[in-house]
Design a protein around this motif. Structure first.
Motif, PDB file in Angstrom:
ATOM      1  N   VAL A 188      10.328   6.298   6.290  1.00 56.62           N
ATOM      2  CA  VAL A 188       8.488   5.506   6.135  1.00 56.62           C
ATOM      3  C   VAL A 188       8.656   5.709   6.903  1.00 56.62           C
ATOM      4  CG1 VAL A 188       7.328   4.240   4.955  1.00 56.62           C
ATOM      5  CG2 VAL A 188       8.962   5.281   3.389  1.00 56.62           C
ATOM      6  N   ALA A 189       9.678   4.654   7.379  1.00 52.22           N
ATOM      7  CA  ALA A 189       9.205   4.568   9.331  1.00 52.22           C
ATOM      8  C   ALA A 189       8.577   5.200  10.264  1.00 52.22           C
ATOM      9  CB  ALA A 189       9.609   3.370   9.860  1.00 52.22           C
ATOM     10  N   GLN A 190       9.768   6.189  10.507  1.00 52.45           N
ATOM     11  CA  GLN A 190       9.631   7.836  11.074  1.00 52.45           C
ATOM     12  C   GLN A 190       7.875   8.254  10.982  1.00 52.45           C
ATOM     13  OE1 GLN A 190      12.693   9.491   9.784  1.00 52.45           O
ATOM     14  NE2 GLN A 190      14.530   8.926  11.130  1.00 52.45           N
ATOM     15  N   ARG A 191       7.713   8.605   9.261  1.00 49.55           N
ATOM     16  CA  ARG A 191       6.732   8.666   9.306  1.00 49.55           C
ATOM     17  C   ARG A 191       5.359   7.968   8.896  1.00 49.55           C
ATOM     18  NH1 ARG A 191       6.541   8.796   3.780  1.00 49.55           N
ATOM     19  NH2 ARG A 191       4.847  11.020   3.678  1.00 49.55           N
ATOM     20  N   ILE A 192       5.173   7.144   9.677  1.00 46.96           N
ATOM     21  CA  ILE A 192       4.702   6.118   9.952  1.00 46.96           C
ATOM     22  C   ILE A 192       4.461   6.163  11.140  1.00 46.96           C
ATOM     23  CG2 ILE A 192       3.616   3.731  10.218  1.00 46.96           C
ATOM     24  CD1 ILE A 192       4.785   2.796   8.006  1.00 46.96           C
ATOM     25  N   SER A 233       0.310  -1.069   0.366  1.00 42.78           N
ATOM     26  CA  SER A 233      -0.154   0.197  -0.341  1.00 42.78           C
ATOM     27  C   SER A 233       0.939   1.033   0.082  1.00 42.78           C
ATOM     28  CB  SER A 233      -1.051  -0.136   1.520  1.00 42.78           C
ATOM     29  OG  SER A 233      -2.159   0.651   1.535  1.00 42.78           O
ATOM     30  N   HIS A 234       0.449   1.934  -1.201  1.00 42.23           N
ATOM     31  CA  HIS A 234       0.912   3.858  -0.867  1.00 42.23           C
ATOM     32  C   HIS A 234      -0.054   4.457  -0.573  1.00 42.23           C
ATOM     33  CE1 HIS A 234       0.331   3.089  -4.775  1.00 42.23           C
ATOM     34  NE2 HIS A 234       0.409   4.607  -5.400  1.00 42.23           N
ATOM     35  N   CYS A 235      -2.120   3.867  -1.169  1.00 40.33           N
ATOM     36  CA  CYS A 235      -3.101   4.720  -0.683  1.00 40.33           C
ATOM     37  C   CYS A 235      -3.643   4.451   0.110  1.00 40.33           C
ATOM     38  CB  CYS A 235      -2.843   5.307  -2.351  1.00 40.33           C
ATOM     39  SG  CYS A 235      -4.627   6.347  -2.283  1.00 40.33           S
ATOM     40  N   ALA A 236      -4.548   3.174  -0.770  1.00 37.52           N
ATOM     41  CA  ALA A 236      -5.445   2.366   0.471  1.00 37.52           C
ATOM     42  C   ALA A 236      -5.853   1.403   0.616  1.00 37.52           C
ATOM     43  CB  ALA A 236      -7.000   2.921  -1.258  1.00 37.52           C
ATOM     44  N   THR A 296      -8.617  11.432   7.835  1.00 31.98           N
ATOM     45  CA  THR A 296      -8.720  10.732   9.315  1.00 31.98           C
ATOM     46  C   THR A 296      -9.499   9.028   8.964  1.00 31.98           C
ATOM     47  OG1 THR A 296     -10.311  12.730  10.521  1.00 31.98           O
ATOM     48  CG2 THR A 296     -11.251  10.627  10.947  1.00 31.98           C
ATOM     49  N   TRP A 297     -10.045   8.941   7.970  1.00 32.22           N
ATOM     50  CA  TRP A 297      -9.426   7.462   6.954  1.00 32.22           C
ATOM     51  C   TRP A 297      -8.540   6.404   6.893  1.00 32.22           C
ATOM     52  CZ3 TRP A 297      -7.564   4.786   3.143  1.00 32.22           C
ATOM     53  CH2 TRP A 297      -8.939   3.362   3.038  1.00 32.22           C
ATOM     54  N   ASP A 298      -7.982   7.290   6.437  1.00 40.15           N
ATOM     55  CA  ASP A 298      -6.290   6.903   6.637  1.00 40.15           C
ATOM     56  C   ASP A 298      -5.774   6.016   8.081  1.00 40.15           C
ATOM     57  OD1 ASP A 298      -4.026   6.039   4.961  1.00 40.15           O
ATOM     58  OD2 ASP A 298      -2.943   7.154   5.685  1.00 40.15           O
ATOM     59  N   THR A 299      -6.134   7.528   9.075  1.00 40.16           N
ATOM     60  CA  THR A 299      -5.302   6.606  10.148  1.00 40.16           C
ATOM     61  C   THR A 299      -6.155   6.092  11.252  1.00 40.16           C
ATOM     62  OG1 THR A 299      -4.747   9.083  10.610  1.00 40.16           O
ATOM     63  CG2 THR A 299      -4.623   8.138  12.579  1.00 40.16           C
ATOM     64  N   VAL A 300      -7.269   5.423  10.960  1.00 40.67           N
ATOM     65  CA  VAL A 300      -8.094   4.699  11.446  1.00 40.67           C
ATOM     66  C   VAL A 300      -8.105   3.796  11.006  1.00 40.67           C
ATOM     67  CG1 VAL A 300     -10.817   3.676  11.843  1.00 40.67           C
ATOM     68  CG2 VAL A 300     -10.257   6.338  11.907  1.00 40.67           C
ATOM     69  N   THR A 354       4.708   3.977   2.014  1.00 44.86           N
ATOM     70  CA  THR A 354       4.710   5.594   2.150  1.00 44.86           C
ATOM     71  C   THR A 354       3.696   5.590   2.998  1.00 44.86           C
ATOM     72  OG1 THR A 354       4.791   7.928   1.460  1.00 44.86           O
ATOM     73  CG2 THR A 354       3.772   7.200  -0.006  1.00 44.86           C
ATOM     74  N   PRO A 355       3.138   6.463   4.076  1.00 50.22           N
ATOM     75  CA  PRO A 355       2.067   6.837   4.354  1.00 50.22           C
ATOM     76  C   PRO A 355       1.228   7.568   2.976  1.00 50.22           C
ATOM     77  CG  PRO A 355       3.490   7.162   6.017  1.00 50.22           C
ATOM     78  CD  PRO A 355       3.884   6.745   4.936  1.00 50.22           C
ATOM     79  N   MET A 356       0.068   7.844   3.046  1.00 52.33           N
ATOM     80  CA  MET A 356      -0.831   8.576   1.807  1.00 52.33           C
ATOM     81  C   MET A 356      -0.201   9.756   1.534  1.00 52.33           C
ATOM     82  SD  MET A 356      -4.707   9.138   1.183  1.00 52.33           S
ATOM     83  CE  MET A 356      -5.127   7.248   1.441  1.00 52.33           C
ATOM     84  N   ARG A 357       1.011  10.263   0.723  1.00 52.41           N
ATOM     85  CA  ARG A 357       1.656  11.178  -0.137  1.00 52.41           C
ATOM     86  C   ARG A 357       0.176  11.981   0.522  1.00 52.41           C
ATOM     87  NH1 ARG A 357       3.913   7.758  -3.683  1.00 52.41           N
ATOM     88  NH2 ARG A 357       5.901   6.639  -3.108  1.00 52.41           N
ATOM     89  N   TYR A 358      -0.763  11.891  -0.761  1.00 54.26           N
ATOM     90  CA  TYR A 358      -1.445  13.104  -1.066  1.00 54.26           C
ATOM     91  C   TYR A 358      -2.208  13.779   0.038  1.00 54.26           C
ATOM     92  CZ  TYR A 358      -1.462   8.971  -4.287  1.00 54.26           C
ATOM     93  OH  TYR A 358      -1.306   7.764  -4.752  1.00 54.26           O
ATOM     94  N   ALA A 359      -2.447  13.278   1.375  1.00 54.79           N
ATOM     95  CA  ALA A 359      -3.252  13.275   2.210  1.00 54.79           C
ATOM     96  C   ALA A 359      -2.208  14.533   4.007  1.00 54.79           C
ATOM     97  CB  ALA A 359      -4.042  12.246   2.576  1.00 54.79           C
TER      98      ALA A 359
END
Length: 411
Positions: free
Chosen positions: A167-171, A94-97, A148-152, A115-120
């Motif tokens: 990426v682990a730091q961003r997570i 996953s890099h998005c959903a 909110t959805w991405d975190t939940v 990556t966590p969702m870059r766009y968000a």
């Protein structure tokens, strides 16, 4: 009984770094089913295509091959609508959903996050420049809901894997979760040094990239226009026309090329230019596998993949040719500020110290990230995760503990 495994990937529209990881997952689980938002047949490898592929309702939308990114607000609902109730283990890429799928309550879900969702999150201004009333009034509301959805949805994942420490730091920052780092695979069997007299290199520099804003191709074009050095750019994207207008006579834009042409370009170039901050960045390692050094922005994933000849902003003398310590041998040159003058200075530094780069040492460095290494590390992690999951189920009296793992092909 053998467990049932589902592989989940954001979309299957081309072969990029994420799809190379999925390809390895397919090798580990040859009987697994694949779930994805959108599938464009023929755009991914035959290894992926031979699996049973289930798509979301977005597959039926018009213009999906070109405009699927504009369906971003619908992707959370689309990924959650995929039915994974028959599967004992879910492995998402996953890099998005994709990580937001809803697994069965007693299923194990491991997500490999590119990556966590870059766009968000941190890069949303680059993807959605503040222009017009939509960007000012509508987009902030949509992105707020998406974050909110991405975190939940991350809370539905049992184990998070990250493709780099960056990426682990961003997570950890955005999801407040720890992630295990397993670097993605490099196809060192395909990218190899040139078989020729001398070092095989020619006079040109090379970029391999999608032509999108965050790749900073404009920065490289500006620097090489000033230096009047030949630069070849392999890649395509929405900025192609604008970048061609910026490019001077020394710059050649080749579009996307075949794998064979790409391999030859890596092996023949003087060095590869990598001017963007990336989550991991596989291009520098492909260059190293081909025996070529890299000139990279000293930020993000490059700090994990490049051994710089100038680690302290050129303050330290580079290693000498013939160094016996290949692990410490330089694989590239850093520039530390995302500007054309800084890149131009790094190119000049490279040309002054070009003799220190040993093709054999460069390839030795890349082999640490070889595809087989990735496959083995993923397999070992999944073995341990499934064993721990089985112990947890047994403690709760769940009958699924009779399931066997893995029905995977061992690395």
């Amino acid at each position: 009984m053998p467990i049932k495994v589902a592989l989940v990937h954001d979309w299957l529209t081309g072969m990029r770094g994420g799809e190379k990881c999925l390809e390895v997952f397919c090798e580990l689980f040859p009987d697994a089913d694949i779930f994805t938002l959108i599938h464009v047949p023929g755009q991914v490898s035959s290894r992926i295509e031979q699996h049973r592929i289930t798509t979301s309702f977005l597959q039926d939308f018009p213009g999906r091959e070109r405009w699927y990114r504009y369906y971003l607000p619908l992707m959370p609902a689309a990924i959650e609508a995929l039915d994974l109730s028959a599967y004992d283990m879910v492995l998402s890429s996953s890099h998005c959903a994709a990580k937001g799928v809803i697994p069965r309550p007693d299923a194990l879900h491991v997500s490999y996050l590119h990556t966590p969702m870059r766009y968000a999150w941190d890069l949303w201004p680059q993807y959605f420049p503040p222009k017009g009333w939509v960007s000012r009034y509508v987009l902030p509301v949509l992105l707020n809901r998406l974050r909110t959805w991405d975190t939940v949805s991350t809370q539905r994942v049992d184990h998070l894997l990250a493709n780099s420490r960056f990426v682990a730091q961003r997570i950890a920052k955005y999801y407040r979760r720890e992630a295990t780092v397993i670097h993605p695979p490099v196809d060192t069997a395909w990218f190899t040094p040139a078989l020729a007299d001398g070092d095989g290199s020619e006079a040109f520099y090379l970029m391999v990239t999608a032509l999108v804003p965050n790749k900073r191709i404009d920065l490289a074009i500006e620097a090489f226009n000033e230096l009047q050095r030949p630069l070849k750019i392999i890649g395509s994207g929405p900025l192609e026309a604008a970048l061609k207008r910026l490019a001077g006579p020394a710059i050649e834009m080749l579009g996307w090329c075949s794998d064979e042409v790409l391999r030859q370009a890596y092996a023949a170039c003087k060095a590869v230019v990598f001017p963007s901050q990336e989550d991991f960045g596989i291009v520098p390692l492909e260059a190293n596998a081909a025996g070529r050094p890299v000139i990279a922005l000293g930020q993000g994933g490059s700090l994990e993949t490049v051994v710089p000849a100038n680690p302290d902003r050129c303050a330290q003398p580079p290693l000498q040719v013939g160094s016996q310590d290949r692990a410490a041998a330089p694989t590239g040159v850093f520039f530390f500020e995302p500007s054309a003058p800084a890149l131009a200075e790094a190119v000049q530094f490279f040309e002054t110290h070009e003799a220190i780069f040993d093709p054999a040492a460069l390839r030795h460095h890349a082999l640490q990230f070889d595809r087989q290494q990735f496959k083995q590390r993923i397999s070992q992690f999944l073995d341990a995760a499934w064993a721990a999951h089985g112990d947890s189920l047994a403690h709760n009296g769940n009958l699924l503990t009779g399931a066997r793992f893995p029905n995977a092909q061992k690395a």
